[in-house]
Each structure stands twice: as structure tokens, then as C-alpha cells.
Motif scaffolding. Sequence first.
Motif, mmCIF file in Angstrom:
data_model
loop_
_atom_site.group_PDB
_atom_site.id
_atom_site.type_symbol
_atom_site.label_atom_id
_atom_site.label_comp_id
_atom_site.label_asym_id
_atom_site.label_seq_id
_atom_site.Cartn_x
_atom_site.Cartn_y
_atom_site.Cartn_z
ATOM 1 N N ALA A 238 0.855 -1.187 0.000
ATOM 2 C CA ALA A 238 0.000 0.000 0.000
ATOM 3 C C ALA A 238 0.889 1.234 0.000
ATOM 4 C CB ALA A 238 -0.917 0.003 1.219
ATOM 5 N N SER A 239 0.424 2.274 -0.660
ATOM 6 C CA SER A 239 1.178 3.530 -0.694
ATOM 7 C C SER A 239 0.960 4.289 0.612
ATOM 8 C CB SER A 239 0.720 4.382 -1.874
ATOM 9 O OG SER A 239 -0.614 4.822 -1.673
ATOM 10 N N VAL A 240 1.778 5.309 0.821
ATOM 11 C CA VAL A 240 1.633 6.140 2.015
ATOM 12 C C VAL A 240 0.261 6.811 2.030
ATOM 13 C CG1 VAL A 240 2.516 8.168 3.229
ATOM 14 C CG2 VAL A 240 4.118 6.541 2.193
ATOM 15 N N GLN A 241 -0.191 7.269 0.851
ATOM 16 C CA GLN A 241 -1.490 7.929 0.768
ATOM 17 C C GLN A 241 -2.613 6.954 1.128
ATOM 18 O OE1 GLN A 241 0.868 8.083 -1.611
ATOM 19 N NE2 GLN A 241 1.512 10.213 -1.296
ATOM 20 N N GLU A 242 -2.493 5.709 0.661
ATOM 21 C CA GLU A 242 -3.516 4.712 0.982
ATOM 22 C C GLU A 242 -3.487 4.363 2.470
ATOM 23 O OE1 GLU A 242 -3.958 2.110 -3.104
ATOM 24 O OE2 GLU A 242 -2.145 1.881 -1.913
ATOM 25 N N CYS A 243 -2.291 4.316 3.043
ATOM 26 C CA CYS A 243 -2.180 4.008 4.470
ATOM 27 C C CYS A 243 -2.839 5.092 5.325
ATOM 28 C CB CYS A 243 -0.705 3.865 4.860
ATOM 29 S SG CYS A 243 0.063 2.344 4.267
ATOM 30 N N PRO A 286 3.555 1.447 4.795
ATOM 31 C CA PRO A 286 4.104 0.391 3.938
ATOM 32 C C PRO A 286 5.071 -0.483 4.735
ATOM 33 C CG PRO A 286 4.126 2.496 2.795
ATOM 34 C CD PRO A 286 3.745 2.789 4.216
ATOM 35 N N GLY A 287 4.908 -1.804 4.641
ATOM 36 C CA GLY A 287 5.706 -2.721 5.436
ATOM 37 C C GLY A 287 7.072 -3.010 4.843
ATOM 38 N N PRO A 288 8.000 -3.469 5.663
ATOM 39 C CA PRO A 288 9.357 -3.779 5.180
ATOM 40 C C PRO A 288 9.410 -5.009 4.287
ATOM 41 C CG PRO A 288 9.107 -4.438 7.479
ATOM 42 C CD PRO A 288 7.868 -3.684 7.116
ATOM 43 N N ASP A 289 8.362 -5.836 4.332
ATOM 44 C CA ASP A 289 8.352 -7.075 3.531
ATOM 45 C C ASP A 289 7.533 -6.933 2.257
ATOM 46 O OD1 ASP A 289 9.886 -8.450 5.482
ATOM 47 O OD2 ASP A 289 8.070 -8.778 6.676
ATOM 48 N N GLY A 290 7.219 -5.689 1.889
ATOM 49 C CA GLY A 290 6.485 -5.462 0.646
ATOM 50 C C GLY A 290 4.982 -5.412 0.808
ATOM 51 N N GLY A 291 4.502 -5.574 2.032
ATOM 52 C CA GLY A 291 3.068 -5.527 2.273
ATOM 53 C C GLY A 291 2.688 -4.333 3.124
ATOM 54 N N LEU A 292 1.888 -4.590 4.136
ATOM 55 C CA LEU A 292 1.388 -3.549 5.021
ATOM 56 C C LEU A 292 1.857 -3.823 6.444
ATOM 57 C CD1 LEU A 292 -0.647 -1.101 5.255
ATOM 58 C CD2 LEU A 292 -2.374 -2.802 5.869
ATOM 59 N N MET A 293 2.183 -2.772 7.174
ATOM 60 C CA MET A 293 2.538 -2.919 8.581
ATOM 61 C C MET A 293 1.608 -2.040 9.415
ATOM 62 S SD MET A 293 6.179 -2.598 10.617
ATOM 63 C CE MET A 293 6.364 -0.815 10.483
ATOM 64 N N ILE A 294 0.879 -2.684 10.312
ATOM 65 C CA ILE A 294 -0.027 -1.963 11.202
ATOM 66 C C ILE A 294 0.541 -2.005 12.616
ATOM 67 C CG2 ILE A 294 -2.335 -1.917 12.228
ATOM 68 C CD1 ILE A 294 -3.461 -2.934 9.656
ATOM 69 N N THR A 295 0.664 -0.849 13.224
ATOM 70 C CA THR A 295 1.237 -0.735 14.565
ATOM 71 C C THR A 295 0.167 -0.243 15.536
ATOM 72 O OG1 THR A 295 3.415 -0.200 13.642
ATOM 73 C CG2 THR A 295 3.036 0.346 15.962
#
Length: 302
Positions: A238-243, A286-295
Motif C-alpha cells: 500500500a502507498s503512504v497515501q492509501e495508508c 508500507p511494510g518492510p516485507d512489501g506488504g502492510l505494517m499496522i502498529t
Amino acid sequence: TALRNNLLIGLGIGLAVAAVVAGLLARQLSLPVNMVAGGIRSLASGDFDVRVETSGEDEIAKLGDDVNRLSKALSEHETTRKRWISDMAHELRTPLSIISGELEAMNDGVRPLNREQLASVQEEVKHLASLVDDLHSLTMTDSGALAYKMQKVDLGDLVQLTVDSFAGSAKKKDLELSYANPDHAIGLVGDEQRLRQLLRNLFDNSVSYTDAGGKISVMLNENGNHARLTISDTAPGASVQECDRMFERLYRLESSRNRNSGGSGLGLAICKNIAEAHGGEITAEPGPDGGLMITTILPLEK
């Protein structure tokens, strides 16, 4: 006598001039006040597009600026409300249309009335029920009507239980699900049921939208006075804008989040409400593994 008459005439002229000047000043002062008052009346009547013309740096001008900011905020909220109602109507209409069409086809003999067709209708009913349940939960958390029963909980145990419960669905998609379990308790004061709901929604989001063959990495640790839970997965990303829009209700990524994945589009919005009700916050990037990272960050027990 002449002097007295001259004084009276001068006094009369002075009073007349003073009255004219006072009238002009009153008009000059009342005009912006009336404009601001008119703007407020328009807002009260539901016209959120009204704007007050302001000039200067006095208190009336500042009040006009405040009215304009309020008008802009109300206009944005109204636009969001209309879009939300439209999206919600669409989400509810889709499974209802499918159910209606399937039943009509079976009734007319176009489709056979068998177990397979009934199972298809039942899946749509489940989706509709899930959507209604999520909508109810979101409404309750929005209004603060949910009763939170705060007590001491171990977030590490809750995360472990959630990982275990999603192990089967992850395996079906050939997803590697790993959890870096801390070697000590992560104590919080929170509502165990709502925290479980938050975790289920987060894991369901990650398992549902991660491409088969990928991996999901879960990490929980302490960061100062807070617990920090990260769930990072692989593509699609996901892009920064989408996040930035990730926690908007009914928002889905164009590339991957669609109705076929089975989600209602409300789960992450519910997570945001629950996290904030516990004094925490939740973000996506955007996650480090190419996906999404939710914190998710929650305050530790004091």
C-alpha cells in the motif's frame, strides 16, 4: 443674546455632526457583526457552504474566521456522511440483490434447488450478517455506548491466543505466520473482550488480504510506558497515501481490497475506535516485507 444664540446654533450643529458620525460608525461596526450573525444563522439552518467575508485583525474579524473554519469543517463532515450512507447502502444492496436473484432463479426453476445452491445463498447471508454486526459495533464504538470493563490483562497471552486461532486459516492460504512472543507479561488495564475483537480484526485483515504463499510477522514489545504491537505482512502493499486512509470506514485498497475477500470494510475503523478508547493509537504504513505494517500502541499498566 446674540452670543447665546450662536452657542445654541453651534451646539446644535455639533450634535447633528456627532449624530451623523455616530450613525456612520454604528453602521460600520454593525455591518461585520450582521455578516457574522448571518453566517451563523445559515450554519444553523444547514447551509454549510456559507462563508463570511472578513478583513482586519479585530475581534469581529477573528470571530468571522472562526465561523468560516466551522463552516468548512461541517461541510466536510456532511460530505463524509453522505458518502458513508451511499457506500453503506451499496454494501447492503449487493448481497441482498444476490440473495434475491438466487432465490428467484430457484423459484422459477432456472437453478436447481439443491444443497450447493442453498450453500451459495447461505454465504451471502453470512456476509450480510457480518456487515450488519460490524456496522452495529462501529456505531456503538463511535457513540461511546459500548461498556468497557477495564481490568488487568496480559496482552502477550491475548496475542498468542489470536495467533493460535488464525493458524489454520493462514495454513490454508500457505501463509507463514510467526509471532515473536515476549518472555514476560505485557500488563495492560483494558477490556479483554474488546482487545480480542481488535486483535481478531487485525489478524483477519492481514490473513484475508495477503497473497497466498506470503508471510505474516507479529511482534510485541514494550516501548517506554507503552506496549507496541506490529503486524507486518507481504504483498500486496500500500502507498503512504492509501495508508493514511486505511482506517476510514468502508475504505479498500483498489488493488487488493475488494468484496471477494469477504471483509466488510469496517474492521479497521472498529480497531481504531477500540484502541483510542484504551488511550492508545493505531497506524498503518508500507511494510518492510512489501506488504502492510499496522502498529498498535497501548499504555501499559501503571
